[in-house]
Design an enzyme around this catalytic site. Structure first.
Site, PDB file in Angstrom:
ATOM      1  N   LYS A   1     -29.713 -32.838  21.019  1.00  0.00           N
ATOM      2  CA  LYS A   1     -28.119 -32.626  21.506  1.00  0.00           C
ATOM      3  C   LYS A   1     -27.972 -32.840  23.077  1.00  0.00           C
ATOM      4  CE  LYS A   1     -28.136 -27.876  21.308  1.00  0.00           C
ATOM      5  NZ  LYS A   1     -27.453 -26.574  20.649  1.00  0.00           N
TER       6      LYS A   1
ATOM      7  N   TYR B   1     -21.121 -25.816  55.442  1.00  0.00           N
ATOM      8  CA  TYR B   1     -19.481 -25.180  55.074  1.00  0.00           C
ATOM      9  C   TYR B   1     -19.500 -23.896  55.441  1.00  0.00           C
ATOM     10  CZ  TYR B   1     -17.977 -29.779  53.476  1.00  0.00           C
ATOM     11  OH  TYR B   1     -17.640 -30.887  53.112  1.00  0.00           O
TER      12      TYR B   1
END
Length: 373
Positions: A35, A256
């Site tokens: 899956k 950042y």
């Protein structure tokens, strides 16, 4: 020249991990769980690598099963969540799929359907996970309805899911296991209970079928690794290169917000990988990476397309140096995805399934070629 970031997929390692799951339970069959695009590794390519080794595959939904069939996979495929609408039963029959049932409406839909051949059914009971499944006290009645409809349903198996099989010592696991043992005995039912952690460490839960999932891809799901789980081999290596180097004085902010500051004169390497590729933005400073097989740490916040690492103690590293975000470096050094996940306050499943489509997958140990995903 293409951007250097890629996900290398070692299909030999995938097969090794499947054989380990199989050999741990010689009286069981192991359905390979594929899956979520084979946990980010490539649904069809992984199925092809396991074809002839795994007797059956498991997916979450019909769309995943159809992708396997369109990819030429002929082995049985189990729909772990069953159908989502009664109309899907025609495709279940046409494609020769097996299905879980966990709700009354699914049973009603199946019993109202008239297949040319009965459909193999795995009946899911809620033994304590409290997601899907029939209450234990209703299981016998549901089982009886299906057993009385041999034209619609065949090869009934009892299915459930453990909530705490990864824990080293769990009363809750023992409660679930005892309940399931009683239910199976009362019904005379073959079982499919063991997920990856139970396959690795709970032999008492091994049934007619087991469901190894994340362990197939080399991730250790156990809270405390054991001698067997340490034999798992990493399948995915997320690999890039240093694309720029900065020489900075002490006390310079990097990235950042300036979260990380150089503690001394430092060499900072810029890596072509970021959260736009699926690398977790929550990775903290010091999160390990391998540069030319040597460990160093993340220095500053992850950007969309890049991240920065401290090269100060890695002489000889420069533009073009190999960077392994997780997996196996060219010199054989390994950084496990499980270790990385701990630094990101997450689990390996989210990292593996989170590698985004722009990262090319390159397959090794099987048919050659690159899947642009």
């Amino acid at each position: 020249m293409a951007r250097p970031l890629r996900a290398d997929i070692d299909l030999d390692a995938l097969r090794h991990n499947y054989r380990l799951a199989r050999d741990l339970a010689p009286r069981s069959q192991a359905v390979a769980v594929l899956k979520a695009d084979a946990y980010g590794h490539g649904l069809v390519r992984c199925a092809r690598a396991l074809e002839g080794l795994a007797p059956a595959f498991a997916v979450a939904c019909l769309e995943e099963a159809l992708a396997l069939r369109e990819g030429g996979i002929k082995a049985p495929i189990v729909l772990l969540e069953g159908i989502f609408a009664a109309e899907e039963l025609a495709l279940v029959e046409a494609q020769g799929l097996w299905m879980a049932v966990h709700s009354d409406w699914q049973v009603d839909a199946l019993l109202a359907y008239r297949p040319a051949r009965p459909i193999p059914v795995w009946v899911k009971v809620d033994s304590g996970m409290h997601r899907l499944g029939f209450p234990p006290e209703r299981l016998a009645a549901v089982w009886a309805r299906l057993a009385a409809a041999p034209e619609q349903a065949r090869d009934l198996h009892l299915m459930s899911h453990f909530a705490t099989a990864d824990a080293e010592d769990s009363d809750y696991f023992r409660r679930q296991s005892a309940l399931l043992e009683t239910l199976a005995a009362d019904l005379g039912a073959p079982t499919c209970l063991a997920n990856s952690p139970a396959t690795l460490s709970r032999p008492e839960s091994h049934g007619a079928w087991n469901r190894p999932g994340v362990m197939l891809y080399g991730s250790d799901p156990l809270e405390t690794p054991n001698a067997v789980s340490r034999r798992l081999a990493p399948v995915m290596t997320l690999r890039s290169e240093i694309i720029a180097v900065r020489e900075l004085p002490a006390e310079e902010p990097v990235g950042y917000g300036g979260r990380w500051r150089t503690p001394r004169p430092s060499r900072i390497g810029v890596v072509a990988c970021g959260y736009g590729d699926g690398y977790d933005r929550h990775a903290v400073d010091g999160t390990p990476v391998l540069v030319d097989g040597r460990r160093t740490g993340l220095a500053g916040k992850v950007s969309m397309d890049m991240l920065t690492v401290d090269l100060t103690d890695l002489p000889g590293t420069d533009i073009g140096s190999e960077v392994v975000l997780w997996g196996r470096s060219s010199d054989g050094s390994v950084l496990s995805v499980d270790e990385l996940a701990r630094h990101c306050a997450t689990i390996s499943y989210t990292l593996l399934t989170g590698v985004l489509p722009r990262v090319p997958r390159r397959y090794h140990g099987g048919p050659s070629g690159t899947d642009p995903h």
